[in-house]
Design a protein around this motif. Sequence first.
Motif, PDB file in Angstrom:
ATOM      1  N   LEU A   1       0.829  -1.204   0.000  1.00 45.15           N
ATOM      2  CA  LEU A   1       0.000   0.000   0.000  1.00 45.15           C
ATOM      3  C   LEU A   1       0.865   1.255   0.000  1.00 45.15           C
ATOM      4  CD1 LEU A   1      -2.771  -1.121   2.520  1.00 45.15           C
ATOM      5  CD2 LEU A   1      -3.040  -0.778   0.056  1.00 45.15           C
ATOM      6  N   LEU A   2       2.026   1.206   0.677  1.00 45.09           N
ATOM      7  CA  LEU A   2       2.936   2.348   0.649  1.00 45.09           C
ATOM      8  C   LEU A   2       3.501   2.556  -0.756  1.00 45.09           C
ATOM      9  CD1 LEU A   2       4.795   1.874   4.057  1.00 45.09           C
ATOM     10  CD2 LEU A   2       3.452   3.873   3.360  1.00 45.09           C
ATOM     11  N   THR A   3       3.759   1.460  -1.446  1.00 48.08           N
ATOM     12  CA  THR A   3       4.200   1.569  -2.838  1.00 48.08           C
ATOM     13  C   THR A   3       3.096   2.176  -3.699  1.00 48.08           C
ATOM     14  OG1 THR A   3       5.633  -0.373  -2.590  1.00 48.08           O
ATOM     15  CG2 THR A   3       5.020   0.260  -4.840  1.00 48.08           C
ATOM     16  N   GLN A   4       1.855   1.740  -3.438  1.00 53.42           N
ATOM     17  CA  GLN A   4       0.703   2.295  -4.150  1.00 53.42           C
ATOM     18  C   GLN A   4       0.552   3.790  -3.858  1.00 53.42           C
ATOM     19  OE1 GLN A   4      -2.768  -0.072  -3.529  1.00 53.42           O
ATOM     20  NE2 GLN A   4      -4.115   1.213  -4.768  1.00 53.42           N
ATOM     21  N   ALA A   5       0.796   4.179  -2.600  1.00 57.45           N
ATOM     22  CA  ALA A   5       0.734   5.600  -2.244  1.00 57.45           C
ATOM     23  C   ALA A   5       1.791   6.395  -3.009  1.00 57.45           C
ATOM     24  CB  ALA A   5       0.934   5.763  -0.742  1.00 57.45           C
ATOM     25  N   GLY A   6       2.943   5.773  -3.241  1.00 54.61           N
ATOM     26  CA  GLY A   6       3.978   6.420  -4.038  1.00 54.61           C
ATOM     27  C   GLY A   6       3.516   6.678  -5.465  1.00 54.61           C
ATOM     28  N   ARG A   7       2.729   5.740  -6.006  1.00 53.57           N
ATOM     29  CA  ARG A   7       2.203   5.938  -7.367  1.00 53.57           C
ATOM     30  C   ARG A   7       1.197   7.086  -7.397  1.00 53.57           C
ATOM     31  NH1 ARG A   7       2.097   0.213  -7.479  1.00 53.57           N
ATOM     32  NH2 ARG A   7      -0.160   0.177  -7.204  1.00 53.57           N
ATOM     33  N   VAL A   8       0.391   7.197  -6.337  1.00 53.22           N
ATOM     34  CA  VAL A   8      -0.553   8.319  -6.251  1.00 53.22           C
ATOM     35  C   VAL A   8       0.221   9.636  -6.242  1.00 53.22           C
ATOM     36  CG1 VAL A   8      -2.409   9.387  -4.945  1.00 53.22           C
ATOM     37  CG2 VAL A   8      -2.200   6.893  -4.960  1.00 53.22           C
ATOM     38  N   ASP A   9       1.324   9.664  -5.490  1.00 53.81           N
ATOM     39  CA  ASP A   9       2.144  10.870  -5.422  1.00 53.81           C
ATOM     40  C   ASP A   9       2.697  11.224  -6.798  1.00 53.81           C
ATOM     41  OD1 ASP A   9       3.553  12.952  -3.867  1.00 53.81           O
ATOM     42  OD2 ASP A   9       5.349  11.833  -4.430  1.00 53.81           O
ATOM     43  N   SER A  10       3.137  10.220  -7.533  1.00 53.59           N
ATOM     44  CA  SER A  10       3.652  10.465  -8.878  1.00 53.59           C
ATOM     45  C   SER A  10       2.559  10.995  -9.803  1.00 53.59           C
ATOM     46  CB  SER A  10       4.237   9.164  -9.456  1.00 53.59           C
ATOM     47  OG  SER A  10       5.356   8.743  -8.699  1.00 53.59           O
ATOM     48  N   THR A  11       1.348  10.493  -9.624  1.00 55.28           N
ATOM     49  CA  THR A  11       0.219  10.962 -10.428  1.00 55.28           C
ATOM     50  C   THR A  11      -0.086  12.425 -10.115  1.00 55.28           C
ATOM     51  OG1 THR A  11      -0.738   8.738 -10.459  1.00 55.28           O
ATOM     52  CG2 THR A  11      -2.199  10.560 -11.017  1.00 55.28           C
ATOM     53  N   ILE A  12      -0.080  12.771  -8.833  1.00 58.11           N
ATOM     54  CA  ILE A  12      -0.341  14.153  -8.434  1.00 58.11           C
ATOM     55  C   ILE A  12       0.698  15.098  -9.043  1.00 58.11           C
ATOM     56  CG2 ILE A  12      -0.325  15.740  -6.444  1.00 58.11           C
ATOM     57  CD1 ILE A  12      -1.550  13.452  -4.787  1.00 58.11           C
ATOM     58  N   LYS A  13       1.952  14.642  -9.087  1.00 61.40           N
ATOM     59  CA  LYS A  13       3.039  15.477  -9.601  1.00 61.40           C
ATOM     60  C   LYS A  13       3.134  15.445 -11.128  1.00 61.40           C
ATOM     61  CE  LYS A  13       5.788  14.949  -5.387  1.00 61.40           C
ATOM     62  NZ  LYS A  13       6.978  14.318  -4.768  1.00 61.40           N
ATOM     63  N   GLY A  14       2.256  14.660 -11.773  1.00 61.21           N
ATOM     64  CA  GLY A  14       2.241  14.602 -13.217  1.00 61.21           C
ATOM     65  C   GLY A  14       3.289  13.683 -13.811  1.00 61.21           C
ATOM     66  N   LEU A  15       3.929  12.854 -12.956  1.00 61.82           N
ATOM     67  CA  LEU A  15       4.963  11.943 -13.440  1.00 61.82           C
ATOM     68  C   LEU A  15       4.370  10.666 -14.014  1.00 61.82           C
ATOM     69  CD1 LEU A  15       7.500  12.350 -10.477  1.00 61.82           C
ATOM     70  CD2 LEU A  15       7.478  13.539 -12.686  1.00 61.82           C
ATOM     71  N   GLU A  16       3.114  10.375 -13.662  1.00 62.97           N
ATOM     72  CA  GLU A  16       2.400   9.232 -14.226  1.00 62.97           C
ATOM     73  C   GLU A  16       1.057   9.709 -14.747  1.00 62.97           C
ATOM     74  OE1 GLU A  16       2.082   5.619 -12.085  1.00 62.97           O
ATOM     75  OE2 GLU A  16       4.119   5.714 -11.245  1.00 62.97           O
ATOM     76  N   LYS A  17       0.616   9.133 -15.850  1.00 59.72           N
ATOM     77  CA  LYS A  17      -0.659   9.532 -16.447  1.00 59.72           C
ATOM     78  C   LYS A  17      -1.771   8.651 -15.899  1.00 59.72           C
ATOM     79  CE  LYS A  17       1.227  11.359 -20.760  1.00 59.72           C
ATOM     80  NZ  LYS A  17       1.189  11.295 -22.243  1.00 59.72           N
ATOM     81  N   SER A  18      -2.518   9.211 -14.972  1.00 57.62           N
ATOM     82  CA  SER A  18      -3.647   8.502 -14.381  1.00 57.62           C
ATOM     83  C   SER A  18      -4.528   9.530 -13.702  1.00 57.62           C
ATOM     84  CB  SER A  18      -3.161   7.443 -13.380  1.00 57.62           C
ATOM     85  OG  SER A  18      -4.237   6.689 -12.886  1.00 57.62           O
ATOM     86  N   ASP A  19      -5.724   9.101 -13.304  1.00 62.52           N
ATOM     87  CA  ASP A  19      -6.639   9.995 -12.594  1.00 62.52           C
ATOM     88  C   ASP A  19      -6.329   9.928 -11.097  1.00 62.52           C
ATOM     89  OD1 ASP A  19      -9.320  10.324 -10.956  1.00 62.52           O
ATOM     90  OD2 ASP A  19      -9.594  11.405 -12.843  1.00 62.52           O
ATOM     91  N   THR A  20      -5.970  11.072 -10.523  1.00 59.55           N
ATOM     92  CA  THR A  20      -5.551  11.116  -9.115  1.00 59.55           C
ATOM     93  C   THR A  20      -6.625  10.572  -8.190  1.00 59.55           C
ATOM     94  OG1 THR A  20      -4.104  13.010  -9.501  1.00 59.55           O
ATOM     95  CG2 THR A  20      -4.864  12.644  -7.239  1.00 59.55           C
ATOM     96  N   TRP A  21      -7.875  10.943  -8.423  1.00 61.80           N
ATOM     97  CA  TRP A  21      -8.940  10.530  -7.509  1.00 61.80           C
ATOM     98  C   TRP A  21      -9.272   9.052  -7.645  1.00 61.80           C
ATOM     99  CZ3 TRP A  21     -10.151  13.459  -3.535  1.00 61.80           C
ATOM    100  CH2 TRP A  21      -9.778  14.816  -3.585  1.00 61.80           C
TER     101      TRP A  21
END
Length: 345
Positions: free
Chosen positions: A300-320
């Motif tokens: 889950l911490l790794t998943q939280a890292g992906r959310v952080d990357s999404t927020i920063k625009g480093l990954e293309k996904s929907d933040t919510w």
Amino acid sequence: MKINLNQLTQHLAGHLLPFYLISGDEPLLVQKASDQIREKAKASGYDERERFQVEAGFDWNELFQSANEMSLFSSRKTIEVRIPGKLTDHARKTLLELAERPNEDNLFIVVTGKLESSTTKSKWFLQLEKQIGFIQIWPLENKDFAPWIRQQFAMHNHTIEPEALDILADRVDGNLLAAHQEIEKLLLLTENPLINTELVIQAVGDSSRYDVFDLTNACLFGELPRAVKILNGLKAEGTEAPIILWALSRELRTLSMVLTRLSAGQPKRQVFQQNGVWKNREAAYEAAMSRCSISLINKLLTQAGRVDSTIKGLEKSDTWMELHALILGMCRTDANTRLIPALIS
């Protein structure tokens, strides 16, 4: 003597004690308990009322003077004392002395904030408790909320249909002040002693107001439908995604540290204290620990890292959507897994 809030009505059906102390951080419940005692006192002939607000420099001798003065307008009076801060040595000494020297013409109602267990287990307080009625008020748990609403209607000689009760409890979602306001409104809208579903649907708005700590608490308890509702509410209210992620990540890091130290054989009480898991949050952490392994928390911490990357625009996904996926993982149980399609559809 200790008096449970749920037993206060029954207690007041008998004889009044000369001294009551009410403590707690839930203003509405504290006020209602005070009102109940005051109403009983007035019906018992305590017609005069004096109020004291304890602030810096308060002269405690004023209480002794009030207790010893004859009432100008009545043979009996209620003396109310509000102590918003800590109980000083002078306060403790005064309360104990007043309680040990009761006057049948006076009734004391003392209101304080939440008293820590170090206070309520102390020698002086245990001595005080023998002389008074002590009402310790705790915030309502989710399971107690609907019965509390039903009880409020019963106190006004009304009943509420089960479906109407479910709708009302869901709309106000743990917000006691909002529930109180809606109950008062419903009582004004009808003379029918039965509060039905149609009336509740027409009259009650959505009074839920959330913060990120409501969300983390729901996730720790594994309350998936509530967690999804809170997340949607936070989004609608304009709460920024980084704040929500920070709160969720903090709980995951704390859980990881707690589980790691417990697996190393450290005492639970020590681990909780070292990691800031205080008494009011222990039940939530116990619930999470019963579901979550260290392996799952790390995922889950790794998943939280992906959310952080999404927020920063480093990954293309929907933040919510990513935040929804994270809370689904935090709340995951066999029962909750079956709910996921309905909740995300």
